[in-house]
Design a protein around this motif. Structure first.
Motif, PDB file in Angstrom:
ATOM      1  N   SER A  10       0.831  -1.212   0.000  1.00 55.82           N
ATOM      2  CA  SER A  10       0.000   0.000   0.000  1.00 55.82           C
ATOM      3  C   SER A  10       0.863   1.258   0.000  1.00 55.82           C
ATOM      4  O   SER A  10       0.553   2.225  -0.713  1.00 55.82           O
ATOM      5  CB  SER A  10      -0.936  -0.007   1.217  1.00 55.82           C
ATOM      6  N   ALA A  11       1.924   1.243   0.776  1.00 57.33           N
ATOM      7  CA  ALA A  11       2.813   2.414   0.830  1.00 57.33           C
ATOM      8  C   ALA A  11       3.514   2.639  -0.510  1.00 57.33           C
ATOM      9  O   ALA A  11       3.632   3.782  -0.977  1.00 57.33           O
ATOM     10  CB  ALA A  11       3.840   2.238   1.955  1.00 57.33           C
ATOM     11  N   ALA A  13       2.446   1.638  -3.551  1.00 60.99           N
ATOM     12  CA  ALA A  13       1.446   2.078  -4.528  1.00 60.99           C
ATOM     13  C   ALA A  13       1.044   3.522  -4.287  1.00 60.99           C
ATOM     14  O   ALA A  13       0.938   4.318  -5.238  1.00 60.99           O
ATOM     15  CB  ALA A  13       0.218   1.168  -4.472  1.00 60.99           C
ATOM     16  N   GLU A  14       0.837   3.888  -3.038  1.00 57.27           N
ATOM     17  CA  GLU A  14       0.467   5.269  -2.730  1.00 57.27           C
ATOM     18  C   GLU A  14       1.571   6.242  -3.136  1.00 57.27           C
ATOM     19  O   GLU A  14       1.283   7.279  -3.753  1.00 57.27           O
ATOM     20  CB  GLU A  14       0.162   5.422  -1.239  1.00 57.27           C
ATOM     21  N   ALA A  15       2.809   5.906  -2.855  1.00 56.03           N
ATOM     22  CA  ALA A  15       3.932   6.785  -3.200  1.00 56.03           C
ATOM     23  C   ALA A  15       4.034   6.998  -4.708  1.00 56.03           C
ATOM     24  O   ALA A  15       4.351   8.105  -5.163  1.00 56.03           O
ATOM     25  CB  ALA A  15       5.240   6.206  -2.654  1.00 56.03           C
ATOM     26  N   SER A  18      -0.533   8.139  -5.955  1.00 50.95           N
ATOM     27  CA  SER A  18      -1.466   9.118  -5.374  1.00 50.95           C
ATOM     28  C   SER A  18      -1.231  10.539  -5.857  1.00 50.95           C
ATOM     29  O   SER A  18      -2.190  11.257  -6.109  1.00 50.95           O
ATOM     30  CB  SER A  18      -1.444   9.054  -3.845  1.00 50.95           C
ATOM     31  N   PRO A  22      -4.066  10.423  -9.188  1.00 51.91           N
ATOM     32  CA  PRO A  22      -4.994  10.178  -8.075  1.00 51.91           C
ATOM     33  C   PRO A  22      -6.180   9.283  -8.436  1.00 51.91           C
ATOM     34  O   PRO A  22      -6.656   8.509  -7.597  1.00 51.91           O
ATOM     35  CB  PRO A  22      -5.451  11.572  -7.661  1.00 51.91           C
ATOM     36  N   TRP A  25      -4.939   5.803  -8.367  1.00 50.29           N
ATOM     37  CA  TRP A  25      -4.768   5.427  -6.968  1.00 50.29           C
ATOM     38  C   TRP A  25      -6.121   5.041  -6.359  1.00 50.29           C
ATOM     39  O   TRP A  25      -6.227   4.037  -5.650  1.00 50.29           O
ATOM     40  CB  TRP A  25      -4.090   6.551  -6.200  1.00 50.29           C
ATOM     41  N   SER A  28      -6.968   1.639  -7.538  1.00 48.72           N
ATOM     42  CA  SER A  28      -6.147   0.632  -6.854  1.00 48.72           C
ATOM     43  C   SER A  28      -6.649   0.364  -5.442  1.00 48.72           C
ATOM     44  O   SER A  28      -6.675  -0.789  -4.992  1.00 48.72           O
ATOM     45  CB  SER A  28      -4.681   1.069  -6.837  1.00 48.72           C
ATOM     46  N   LEU A  29      -7.050   1.412  -4.752  1.00 48.61           N
ATOM     47  CA  LEU A  29      -7.625   1.233  -3.415  1.00 48.61           C
ATOM     48  C   LEU A  29      -8.920   0.422  -3.484  1.00 48.61           C
ATOM     49  O   LEU A  29      -9.159  -0.464  -2.652  1.00 48.61           O
ATOM     50  CB  LEU A  29      -7.891   2.585  -2.754  1.00 48.61           C
ATOM     51  N   VAL A  54      -3.522  -3.895  -4.744  1.00 47.74           N
ATOM     52  CA  VAL A  54      -3.173  -2.483  -4.572  1.00 47.74           C
ATOM     53  C   VAL A  54      -2.020  -2.071  -5.487  1.00 47.74           C
ATOM     54  O   VAL A  54      -1.909  -0.912  -5.876  1.00 47.74           O
ATOM     55  CB  VAL A  54      -2.895  -2.142  -3.086  1.00 47.74           C
TER      56      VAL A  54
END
Length: 187
Positions: A10-11, A13-15, A18, A22, A25, A28-29, A54
């Motif tokens: 998750s970290a 993918a977010e980096a 997001s 966005p 992202w 993906s969430l 994710v």
């Protein structure tokens, strides 16, 4: 697999997604939330599925898009930069019938050589189900609506449009197998 894999995935993918993407992202969430809904079918691989869910579109991140084929770019990033779990990398590389799409890109041999498809049909189907029942905004949808949305967004005669037409029967079959397995679960 353990919860730390999901936290790490998750970290990552977010980096990567997001800020620059966005909406990707959010998708993906949503796909990872769908993975949590089918966790009981995964017999010990729920964290692997959720992590792949994710991360499945991480290859869209602009800095990672080297070939332009996001499953391959994402898998190479996860393998080369993060030395990620081999099964995770292979799921990302082959998500949602990517092998069929590679034929449109002229990359099938490359994908098959670097990231062979997993033999675990249950995991492959589950990731297809999660991706193909989630809108670009992360909402739940039907597979038919998702396929229509993809065709509309990319265009009927585009590379992706041609792929989706070819892959639709297999996508719908995978989604159907997951739905049947979910329906067979004790309430």
């Amino acid at each position: 697999m353990n919860e730390s894999m999901v936290t790490w995935a998750s970290a990552v993918a977010e980096a990567e997604l997001s800020g620059p993407l966005p909406r990707r992202w959010a998708h993906s969430l949503g796909v990872s939330q769908r993975a949590a809904e089918v966790a009981e079918l995964m017999e010990g691989d729920a964290e692997l599925l959720t992590s792949a869910a994710v991360l499945h579109d991480v290859g869209y991140a602009p800095r990672l898009a080297l070939t332009g084929f996001h499953p391959l770019d994402g898998a190479r990033f996860l393998r080369d930069t993060h030395a990620a779990d081999e099964r995770l990398v292979r799921l990302v590389a082959n998500h949602s019938l990517a092998l069929l799409e590679t034929e449109e890109w002229g990359l099938r041999e490359v994908l098959e050589a670097e990231f062979p498809l997993l033999d675990d049909q249950r995991l492959v189907d589950a990731l297809v189900y999660c991706d193909m029942t989630t809108t670009p905004d992360g909402e739940v949808t039907s597979a038919d609506a998702r396929l229509a949305e993809i065709t509309s967004r990319y265009g009927f005669d585009s590379l992706v449009g041609r792929f989706i037409r070819r892959a639709s029967p297999d996508i719908l079959a995978a989604v159907g197998r997951v739905k049947a397995a979910l329906a067979a679960q004790p309430k």
